[in-house]
Write a protein that holds these residues in place. Structure first.
Motif, PDB file in Angstrom:
ATOM      1  N   GLY A  78      45.033  35.326  32.232  1.00  0.00           N
ATOM      2  CA  GLY A  78      44.876  36.779  32.320  1.00  0.00           C
ATOM      3  C   GLY A  78      45.428  37.321  33.634  1.00  0.00           C
ATOM      4  N   ILE A  79      45.128  36.612  34.716  1.00  0.00           N
ATOM      5  CA  ILE A  79      45.569  37.051  36.046  1.00  0.00           C
ATOM      6  C   ILE A  79      47.092  37.137  36.102  1.00  0.00           C
ATOM      7  N   LYS A  80      47.753  36.104  35.591  1.00  0.00           N
ATOM      8  CA  LYS A  80      49.212  36.028  35.688  1.00  0.00           C
ATOM      9  C   LYS A  80      49.910  36.967  34.694  1.00  0.00           C
ATOM     10  N   VAL A  81      49.405  37.011  33.451  1.00  0.00           N
ATOM     11  CA  VAL A  81      50.056  37.882  32.454  1.00  0.00           C
ATOM     12  C   VAL A  81      50.036  39.318  32.951  1.00  0.00           C
ATOM     13  N   ALA A  82      48.884  39.736  33.482  1.00  0.00           N
ATOM     14  CA  ALA A  82      48.737  41.139  33.885  1.00  0.00           C
ATOM     15  C   ALA A  82      49.542  41.473  35.138  1.00  0.00           C
ATOM     16  N   LYS A  83      49.832  40.489  35.968  1.00  0.00           N
ATOM     17  CA  LYS A  83      50.600  40.764  37.183  1.00  0.00           C
ATOM     18  C   LYS A  83      51.584  39.630  37.448  1.00  0.00           C
ATOM     19  N   PRO A  84      52.753  39.687  36.796  1.00  0.00           N
ATOM     20  CA  PRO A  84      53.696  38.563  36.831  1.00  0.00           C
ATOM     21  C   PRO A  84      54.192  38.219  38.229  1.00  0.00           C
ATOM     22  N   GLU A  85      54.149  39.167  39.158  1.00  0.00           N
ATOM     23  CA  GLU A  85      54.706  38.890  40.493  1.00  0.00           C
ATOM     24  C   GLU A  85      53.807  37.972  41.322  1.00  0.00           C
ATOM     25  N   LEU A  86      52.604  37.671  40.830  1.00  0.00           N
ATOM     26  CA  LEU A  86      51.707  36.791  41.585  1.00  0.00           C
ATOM     27  C   LEU A  86      52.089  35.323  41.406  1.00  0.00           C
ATOM     28  N   THR A  87      51.849  34.530  42.439  1.00  0.00           N
ATOM     29  CA  THR A  87      51.932  33.073  42.310  1.00  0.00           C
ATOM     30  C   THR A  87      50.525  32.593  41.991  1.00  0.00           C
ATOM     31  N   VAL A  88      50.372  31.929  40.852  1.00  0.00           N
ATOM     32  CA  VAL A  88      49.025  31.555  40.416  1.00  0.00           C
ATOM     33  C   VAL A  88      48.901  30.037  40.299  1.00  0.00           C
ATOM     34  N   LEU A  89      47.874  29.505  40.948  1.00  0.00           N
ATOM     35  CA  LEU A  89      47.587  28.067  40.908  1.00  0.00           C
ATOM     36  C   LEU A  89      46.211  27.851  40.293  1.00  0.00           C
ATOM     37  N   ALA A  90      46.127  26.964  39.316  1.00  0.00           N
ATOM     38  CA  ALA A  90      44.820  26.590  38.779  1.00  0.00           C
ATOM     39  C   ALA A  90      44.507  25.189  39.267  1.00  0.00           C
ATOM     40  N   LEU A  91      43.434  25.058  40.043  1.00  0.00           N
ATOM     41  CA  LEU A  91      43.040  23.752  40.569  1.00  0.00           C
ATOM     42  C   LEU A  91      41.892  23.210  39.725  1.00  0.00           C
ATOM     43  N   MET A  92      42.108  22.050  39.138  1.00  0.00           N
ATOM     44  CA  MET A  92      41.094  21.492  38.240  1.00  0.00           C
ATOM     45  C   MET A  92      40.962  19.999  38.473  1.00  0.00           C
ATOM     46  N   GLY A  93      39.829  19.471  38.088  1.00  0.00           N
ATOM     47  CA  GLY A  93      39.665  18.025  38.068  1.00  0.00           C
ATOM     48  C   GLY A  93      39.989  17.529  36.666  1.00  0.00           C
TER      49      GLY A  93
ATOM     50  N   PRO B  46      54.642  48.356  23.264  1.00  0.00           N
ATOM     51  CA  PRO B  46      55.540  49.482  23.571  1.00  0.00           C
ATOM     52  C   PRO B  46      55.112  50.264  24.810  1.00  0.00           C
ATOM     53  N   LEU B  47      53.839  50.162  25.172  1.00  0.00           N
ATOM     54  CA  LEU B  47      53.334  50.878  26.352  1.00  0.00           C
ATOM     55  C   LEU B  47      53.494  50.035  27.620  1.00  0.00           C
ATOM     56  N   GLY B  48      54.157  48.901  27.489  1.00  0.00           N
ATOM     57  CA  GLY B  48      54.289  48.002  28.642  1.00  0.00           C
ATOM     58  C   GLY B  48      53.055  47.142  28.820  1.00  0.00           C
ATOM     59  N   GLY B  49      52.159  47.178  27.832  1.00  0.00           N
ATOM     60  CA  GLY B  49      50.930  46.389  27.908  1.00  0.00           C
ATOM     61  C   GLY B  49      51.102  45.027  27.256  1.00  0.00           C
ATOM     62  N   TYR B  50      50.001  44.293  27.199  1.00  0.00           N
ATOM     63  CA  TYR B  50      50.061  42.912  26.709  1.00  0.00           C
ATOM     64  C   TYR B  50      49.021  42.639  25.641  1.00  0.00           C
ATOM     65  N   TYR B  51      49.463  41.948  24.598  1.00  0.00           N
ATOM     66  CA  TYR B  51      48.562  41.348  23.614  1.00  0.00           C
ATOM     67  C   TYR B  51      48.771  39.847  23.722  1.00  0.00           C
ATOM     68  N   VAL B  52      47.711  39.107  23.993  1.00  0.00           N
ATOM     69  CA  VAL B  52      47.847  37.651  24.058  1.00  0.00           C
ATOM     70  C   VAL B  52      46.841  37.035  23.091  1.00  0.00           C
ATOM     71  N   GLN B  53      47.361  36.240  22.151  1.00  0.00           N
ATOM     72  CA  GLN B  53      46.462  35.569  21.220  1.00  0.00           C
ATOM     73  C   GLN B  53      46.070  34.223  21.800  1.00  0.00           C
ATOM     74  N   MET B  54      44.792  34.090  22.105  1.00  0.00           N
ATOM     75  CA  MET B  54      44.325  32.899  22.813  1.00  0.00           C
ATOM     76  C   MET B  54      43.906  31.812  21.832  1.00  0.00           C
TER      77      MET B  54
END
Ligand code: SF4
Lengths: 275, 377
Positions: A78-93, B46-54
């Protein structure tokens, strides 16, 4: 080049991990990779789950997200899709990454969002007291497998490649220069990248299985990690005793956002035609 | 200018979300909510928004939390079984104070129960589904127009109180087609979250203003955001001290429960002089209003209340609506009696009766009327 310390909250040291735990090495390596890439701190987000390694976000002076067990990649999506310019790292075990979060892991790889999953694999659940996980090799002695596990463990890198990750590497805490380099490469890679860090849990897994101290574990990782060339040259029956390390896979493919931009364009054109 | 359209409730929810400014949807299809996903996948790109099917509802809920923190108003939709899977990260959104909207189109349960049939069995799941002490806002539309209006309201409440809000509809409203005024964003009140105004270095993501609500930065801002689902201090670092646990849980609770005057909303039908008042919500409230009108014709002084806010229970609004002559309440709902438990708890000085149905069919005006006559004797 930026100083790697800029990315760390050293005022919170010493780290909370047991002495001899390799998580501190991984933490430093990630910070050095961030510095090598000159990442802007406010354009960088670190997402963590739950477990010993899930506490890593405490030490980053970037944006952070600390959420539920196994979902670090889903929040990161969600974080990355909504703001593509971010560098996103997921740290997991290995628990977060491929056990409780296994479903999210394979689908994240398939989606090929431009972000990086760093999985510290210490073959067991450290924080809850050393139980077996989906990456514990068959026969592992853990606090829930006194008689040895009878399930096979995942090969995290093979799983990542099969699921569609476009950059996959395996590193160990002894070969730190390689770790620094490959984490930086993974972050710079356009698409979903995975770095598995073979990790040392001297408190549980190492003590129960290799009967080894932290130092002996370091030697173990040093001796058992092989490049592709050397690994492939091993007799088949020997392979299970060694780790194939280094960059294992990289392909160039359009990432999620590249394709999504095209989709938005098509959608706009269709919407205009309709109205 | 808005447009008058003929839409089903599920589509009206999406129109409401878009009007409120939502630009991100993550979800997993499930009957009877799937049309929400379909409409979102159609309207947002079309609004520049996102639909993501998880891959599942756990990830869907997580993704809308993440996207909201990156600054996009975000929502998802599901039904009972999917809401069960969302409970984990719904708790995360409450604890992390992340605005987002969940549309729950209820169907018959438990489990895969009556997958394509009608029910209002999620009254308590929406309230208490996630573990631990918490509170939550749930709004309940009774018409397609209200699907639009209350989805806008859900976003507004969510942004204002920095908390997740559930829009609880049901299979019948979700699929019902009615005329709906799809208002233009310029014609409706739209609330956006409070953003930090302090210098970046001073920002603490969980330092509340006097109203109990902390301003929210977005990922990518110079104000570094540290979001934490564990018990945390103002800076977002884990803090498990007894004092902090007591204070934080109380603040999260109070910021909502102390504002019922603002959050609570009801609609009434002839309650002023009523001796018996039907309390209901969702599609059943429309049957309730109709049965109250029929009862009046039969000489029974009946009234009806529709709860547009289900949780927190709009106690002051209901209390004010009930006239001095009201002695009896009849709670009408399509379950075995869930809202009735709350009404009985709140109105200890009244006789509280129930009319319930859990067959997978709607509760009809005639059925409520029969019960009304029975308990009015
Ligand atoms: S329990 Fe194991 S993984 Fe956890 S901090 Fe200690 S050594 Fe590291």
């Amino acid at each position: 080049m930026t100083d790697y310390r800029d990315y760390l909250r050293e005022e919170l040291f010493p780290q909370m991990w047991c002495s001899g735990c390799s998580h501190g090495i991984s933490l430093g390596s990630i910070a050095r990779a961030m510095a090598a890439l000159n990442l802007e701190r406010h354009k960088t987000v670190v997402s963590t789950g739950i477990g010993c390694w899930g506490k890593a976000d405490d030490y980053f002076r970037t944006h952070v997200f600390h959420g539920t067990h196994g979902r670090a990649l889903s929040f990161a999506t969600g974080i990355k899709v909504a703001k593509p310019e971010l560098t996103v790292l997921a740290l997991m075990g290995d628990g977060d990454g491929v056990t409780i979060g296994g479903n999210h892991f394979i689908h994240s790889a398939r989606r090929n969002l431009d972000m990086t999953a760093i999985i510290t694999n210490n073959f067991n659940y450290g924080m809850t007291g050393g139980q077996y996980s989906a990456s514990s090799p068959e026969g592992s002695i853990t606090t829930t497998s006194k008689y040895g596990t009878m399930e096979e463990g995942f090969d995290i890198c093979s799983l990542a490649i099969a699921s569609g990750a476009t950059f996959v590497a395996r590193v160990n805490p002894y070969h730190v220069t390689q770790m620094d380099k490959l984490i930086a490469e993974a972050i710079a890679h356009k698409g979903f990248s995975v770095v598995e860090i073979l990790s040392n849990c001297p408190t549980y897994f190492a003590r129960y299985n290799q009967k080894a101290s932290a130092v002996e574990m370091m030697k173990y990782f040093k001796e058992r990690s092989l490049s592709r060339k050397k690994y492939d040259a091993l007799p088949e029956e020997e392979k299970e005793n060694y780790f194939l390390t280094g960059k294992l896979h990289q392909v160039v493919k359009d990432d999620f956002h590249k394709k999504y931009k095209d989709l938005q364009k098509r959608a706009r054109e269709t919407a205009e035609e309709v109205s | 200018m808005g447009k008058v359209k003929f839409l089903q409730g599920n589509h009206a929810c999406v129109e409401g979300a878009v009007a409120a400014g939502a630009r991100f949807y993550a979800g997993y299809p499930i009957t009877p909510s799937s049309e929400v996903a379909q409409a979102a996948s159609d309207k947002l790109p079309p609004l520049g928004g996102y639909y993501v099917q998880m891959e599942d509802e756990i990830a869907s809920m997580a993704a809308i939390v993440g996207s909201s923190l990156s600054g996009l108003k975000s929502f998802t939709a599901t039904s009972g079984p999917g809401l069960s899977l969302m409970q984990e990260n719904l708790g995360m959104a409450i604890m992390g104070e992340v605005p987002c909207v969940i549309i729950d189109v209820a169907r018959g349960g438990p489990s895969t129960g009556l997958a394509t049939k009608q029910a209002q069995g999620d009254v308590m799941q929406t309230r208490w589904g996630t573990h631990g002490d918490h509170t939550i806002i749930v709004v309940t539309p009774a018409s397609v127009q209200e699907c639009f209006d209350l989805t806008v309201r859900a976003f507004n409440l969510s942004e204002k109180y920095r908390t997740p809000v559930i829009v609880l509809t049901d299979k019948t409203i979700g699929h019902l087609r009615e005329k709906v005024d799809v208002r233009d964003p310029s014609e409706i009140e739209i609330i956006d979250r409070k953003r930090p105004t302090c210098p970046p270095g001073d920002y603490k993501p969980y330092r509340a203003d006097a109203d109990g609500i902390p301003p929210l930065a977005a990922y990518g801002d110079k104000h570094l955001l540290r979001i934490n689902s564990s018990m945390h201090g103002e800076e977002g670092f884990i803090n498990q001290s007894p004092q902090n646990a007591t204070a934080l849980s109380k603040r999260l609770y109070d910021k909502i429960e102390n504002n019922v005057a603002d959050i609570g909303r009801i609609k009434t039908f002839q309650t002023e002089d009523a001796e018996i008042v039907i309390i209901s919500f969702g599609i059943s409230a429309r049957s309730a209003f109709r049965s109250a009108a029929l009862a009046r014709q039969a000489g029974i002084k009946a009234g009806a209340i529709q709860l547009q806010t289900l949780w927190p229970f709009p106690r002051p609004q209901v209390q004010e609506a009930l006239g001095n002559s009201c002695r009896r309440l009849l709670v009408a709902e399509m379950n075995m009696g869930q809202l009735a438990l709350e009404v009985e708890r709140v109105f200890t000085d009244m006789e509280v009766y129930r009319v319930n149905k859990w067959s997978g069919e709607d509760l009809l005006p005639r059925e409520i009327l029969d019960r009304l006559k029975e308990v009015s004797e």
